[in-house]
Design an enzyme around this catalytic site. Structure first.
Site, PDB file in Angstrom:
ATOM      1  N   CYS A   1       0.837  -1.199   0.000  1.00 47.84           N
ATOM      2  CA  CYS A   1       0.000   0.000   0.000  1.00 47.84           C
ATOM      3  C   CYS A   1       0.876   1.254   0.000  1.00 47.84           C
ATOM      4  O   CYS A   1       1.736   1.408   0.861  1.00 47.84           O
ATOM      5  CB  CYS A   1      -0.919  -0.018   1.222  1.00 47.84           C
ATOM      6  SG  CYS A   1      -1.903   1.473   1.324  1.00 47.84           S
TER       7      CYS A   1
ATOM      8  N   GLY B   1      -2.715  -7.633 -10.493  1.00 44.13           N
ATOM      9  CA  GLY B   1      -2.604  -6.348 -11.177  1.00 44.13           C
ATOM     10  C   GLY B   1      -3.095  -6.418 -12.609  1.00 44.13           C
ATOM     11  O   GLY B   1      -2.501  -7.108 -13.441  1.00 44.13           O
TER      12      GLY B   1
END
Ligand SMILES: Cc1cc2nc3c(=O)[nH]c(=O)nc-3n(C[C@H](O)[C@H](O)[C@H](O)COP(=O)(O)O)c2cc1C
Length: 331
Positions: free
Chosen positions: A102, A214
């Site tokens: 993150c 992703g």
């Protein structure tokens, strides 16, 4: 750990649904579970302080139907993370995952998330402490790098250092995070996807369970990636266009799909929403996660609109969902 580097294939993380703050809460995960029984689900990231000092019911509660389910934690204090690992196990989680991906400023200051990729020894210390505190698998989710880290070398060094603890599962978001100058949203869009680096990682560490994440947006793509990797994790596509998940069990696991069509999924969710609503949960907190169910179908926009307008009412009940169902035509 298999130290002779014999290639190993893993099945536990073949298809995972991503941790997403504010999105992958227990209602969303229950909804996804009606589409796929075999996928592994991840909670939103919860920071150690919230688990240790906060309202545990609020942060940790999940429905039994959600298994297999992993708790994702954010933190970098080995003792606090160890305590959280024990708590996760006591609550019945199947896995605890440490967030090293993150990029938000807020978490960087607390040495949480992607910044930890610059501290592989500290991550190893954290993972080691967590493993000693519980018997459930302790896993890591990370990026391929941060800022101007070398493309592959630093990534390989990070995985080598953390794997020395015995940790064998690495979920790799296949883009770098730029910690200065990009917002978290931009950090999910702008740094280029490098699936090749994740495949290179699996080749170099054939004994590790390497899961790629992703930009994956369909099962065909997932299947292709599974030729080279142990698992795939999907986030945004599962949230915005969830019905493609209805084929995961059959296409990726060879087991029957749990729901035949969108209406069946909705009926199961309505039943859940009625029970939750009766126990005091506002409809909006649940219904906001299902707005994409009919994406691409006739009436999808009316379905979304009806729920968006009527679930906003504090008193709204699951009747709103029944009404919305009448507005779509699945042929
Ligand atoms: C709204 C939102 C919240 C997210 N929150 C988290 C989080 O709490 N923990 C985490 O590891 N990743 C988080 N992510 C990143 C996703 O887990 C995933 O790595 C990223 O979206 C790339 O996968 P995708 O292209 O399939 O969406 C978040 C992503 C989104 C869109």
């Amino acid at each position: 750990m298999n130290s002779d580097k014999t290639p190993t294939t893993f099945d536990s993380h073949r298809f995972c649904l991503a941790p997403m703050m504010d999105w992958s809460d227990k209602h969303c995960r229950y909804f996804w579970r009606q589409l796929t029984k075999k996928s592994r689900l991840y909670t939103e990231m919860v920071v150690t302080g919230a688990i240790i000092h906060g309202d545990r019911e609020r942060f940790l509660q999940f429905n039994n139907a959600e298994h297999p389910i992993a708790l994702q934690v954010g933190g970098s204090d080995p003792a606090a993370l160890a305590q959280c690992a024990r708590i996760a196990q006591d609550w019945g989680y199947d896995e605890i995952n440490l967030n090293c991906g993150c990029p938000s400023d807020r978490v960087q200051n607390g040495m949480i998330g992607a910044i930890l990729m610059s501290k592989p020894e500290l991550v190893a210390e954290c993972i080691d402490a967590m493993q000693k505190a519980c018997d459930i698998p302790v896993t890591v989710k990370h990026r391929i790098g941060i800022d101007d880290m070398e493309d592959y070398e630093a990534l390989s060094n990070f995985v080598t250092t953390v794997a020395q603890t015995g940790c064998n599962t690495f979920i790799v978001h296949a883009r770098k995070a730029w910690l200065k100058g990009l917002s978290p949203k931009e950090n999910r869009e702008i740094p280029p996807l490098r699936y090749d680096l994740v495949v290179q990682l699996k080749k170099a560490f054939p004994h590790l369970n390497i899961v790629i994440n992703g930009g994956i947006n369909c099962l065909e793509q997932a299947k292709t990636l599974l030729n080279d990797l142990d698992g795939v994790m999907i986030g945004r596509e599962a949230y915005h266009n969830p019905f493609f998940l209805a084929d995961v069990d059959q296409k990726l696991f060879g087991t029957p799909n749990p729901s035949a069509n969108r209406h069946e999924v909705l009926d199961k969710f309505i039943h859940y929403a009625e029970q939750q609503n009766a126990a005091g949960t506002r409809l909006h907190h649940m219904s906001r996660h299902i707005l994409g169910l009919y994406l691409g179908q006739k009436g999808a926009r009316a379905f979304r609109r009806h729920i968006t307008i009527h679930a906003a009412n504090r008193e709204a009940s699951a009747v709103v969902l029944r009404e919305a169902k009448q507005l779509v035509d699945i042929g």
